[in-house]
Design a protein around this motif. Structure first.
Motif, PDB file in Angstrom:
ATOM      1  N   UNK A 143       0.847  -1.184   0.000  1.00 30.80           N
ATOM      2  CA  UNK A 143       0.000   0.000   0.000  1.00 30.80           C
ATOM      3  C   UNK A 143       0.886   1.239   0.000  1.00 30.80           C
ATOM      4  N   UNK A 144       0.729   2.078  -1.016  1.00 30.31           N
ATOM      5  CA  UNK A 144       1.524   3.291  -1.150  1.00 30.31           C
ATOM      6  C   UNK A 144       0.647   4.524  -1.000  1.00 30.31           C
ATOM      7  N   UNK A 145       1.127   5.486  -0.195  1.00 26.74           N
ATOM      8  CA  UNK A 145       0.529   6.813  -0.178  1.00 26.74           C
ATOM      9  C   UNK A 145       1.084   7.549  -1.397  1.00 26.74           C
ATOM     10  N   UNK A 146       0.230   7.752  -2.398  1.00 30.31           N
ATOM     11  CA  UNK A 146       0.684   8.271  -3.687  1.00 30.31           C
ATOM     12  C   UNK A 146       1.372   9.634  -3.540  1.00 30.31           C
ATOM     13  N   UNK A 160      -4.430   6.273  -2.001  1.00 30.65           N
ATOM     14  CA  UNK A 160      -3.704   5.040  -1.705  1.00 30.65           C
ATOM     15  C   UNK A 160      -3.634   4.192  -2.974  1.00 30.65           C
ATOM     16  N   UNK A 161      -2.437   3.751  -3.325  1.00 26.63           N
ATOM     17  CA  UNK A 161      -2.249   2.856  -4.470  1.00 26.63           C
ATOM     18  C   UNK A 161      -1.846   1.486  -3.941  1.00 26.63           C
ATOM     19  N   UNK A 162      -2.562   0.449  -4.365  1.00 24.26           N
ATOM     20  CA  UNK A 162      -2.242  -0.922  -3.964  1.00 24.26           C
ATOM     21  C   UNK A 162      -1.479  -1.596  -5.097  1.00 24.26           C
ATOM     22  N   UNK A 163      -0.206  -1.865  -4.846  1.00 26.82           N
ATOM     23  CA  UNK A 163       0.674  -2.466  -5.847  1.00 26.82           C
ATOM     24  C   UNK A 163       0.803  -3.955  -5.555  1.00 26.82           C
TER      25      UNK A 163
END
Length: 284
Positions: A143-146, A160-163
């Protein structure tokens, strides 16, 4: 005599069933004890509440899978129906492996992250073409805080981007803060050829040092100024190490300071696209 033989066969079958059942019960109990012993240590590998929850789920799935295999093995051993089991299991394994290729790769990537620690929660990273601060790492996703997003700068967008974890094996991973919290940034100002170049370089250097004074001693290097020829002027570029999560903040402050100082200067002028008409007397 035939009745006695039949009774003996039935008794033998019952004993065989009982023995098989005892083995299954023993294996299930041993498996349960083993998992109960290892469970606390495995759960403690998770650093966040969500990670520990994912590990618990993974342990439960693994425990049920092993228990099911033990029971299935016992049933097939008793019934003797092994003739087509090998082929069936082979085809089933191939189909499951193909269908779950990326999820399995994702779990392997998660294990790599947990053991090797190439990055940590809070690091600013770029995975493929996605940039952000790591908020969480679980079995299937990071989970990345864009960072940037619609604005394209170095500030968090709030999304939030889920990679998927499997991308770690297929994409380049860039970590801003693996060694320290600083990354190299720069501010460029284009001055005219008529400007005092030494003074322009001094202004750029002083502006960077003004806002980074408290961090220069702990950063990898002090600010430095470089110049390059351009068609309409000379680029004066000040390069400096800035905190990774405050790049835009410091570049904005330094840009404003450079502009104010050049505006107050008499012998330095910022170049900009324009047209000048110069009249000269033609020599006869």
């Amino acid at each position: 005599m035939e009745v006695d033989l039949q009774q003996m066969l039935d008794t033998g079958k019952l004993l065989s069933v009982g023995f098989t059942a005892l083995i299954v019960i023993f294996l299930l109990v041993a498996l349960n004890v083993l998992f109960n012993l290892l469970r606390p240590n495995l759960i403690n590998m998770g650093r966040t509440k969500k990670q520990r929850s994912n590990i618990k789920i993974f342990i439960q799935i693994f425990r049920y899978s092993i228990s099911l295999l033990i029971v299935l093995f016992a049933v097939l051993s008793y019934s003797g129906a092994w003739s087509g089991v090998g082929l069936f299991l082979g085809l089933l394994s191939a189909a499951i492996g193909f269908a779950l290729q990326k999820p399995i790769t994702g779990v392997a990537a998660w294990l790599m992250v947990v053991t090797k620690r190439p990055f940590d929660i809070g690091d600013r990273v770029i995975i493929g073409d996605v940039k952000g601060d790591i908020a969480d790492i679980n079995l299937t996703h990071i989970h990345l805080m864009e960072v940037g997003g619609l604005t394209g700068d170095e500030e968090t967008s709030g999304r939030i981007i889920m990679v998927p974890n499997w991308m770690l094996f297929e994409k380049n991973v860039i970590d801003y803060t693996l060694n320290n919290d600083f990354v190299l940034d720069s501010v460029i100002v284009n001055v005219t050829y008529e400007s005092n170049l030494d003074k322009a370089m001094e202004i750029a250097d002083l502006c960077a040092r003004k806002y980074l004074a408290g961090m220069i001693s702990t950063s990898p290097a002090a600010p430095k100024v470089r110049v390059d020829f351009k068609p309409s002027g000379i680029d004066v570029q000040v390069k400096y190490f800035s905190p990774a999560r405050q790049l835009h903040e410091y570049s904005s402050k330094i840009t404003k300071e450079i502009f104010d100082r050049i505006s107050a200067s008499d012998d330095v002028e910022i170049a900009y696209p324009h047209t000048e008409v110069v009249f000269r007397r033609k020599d006869v």
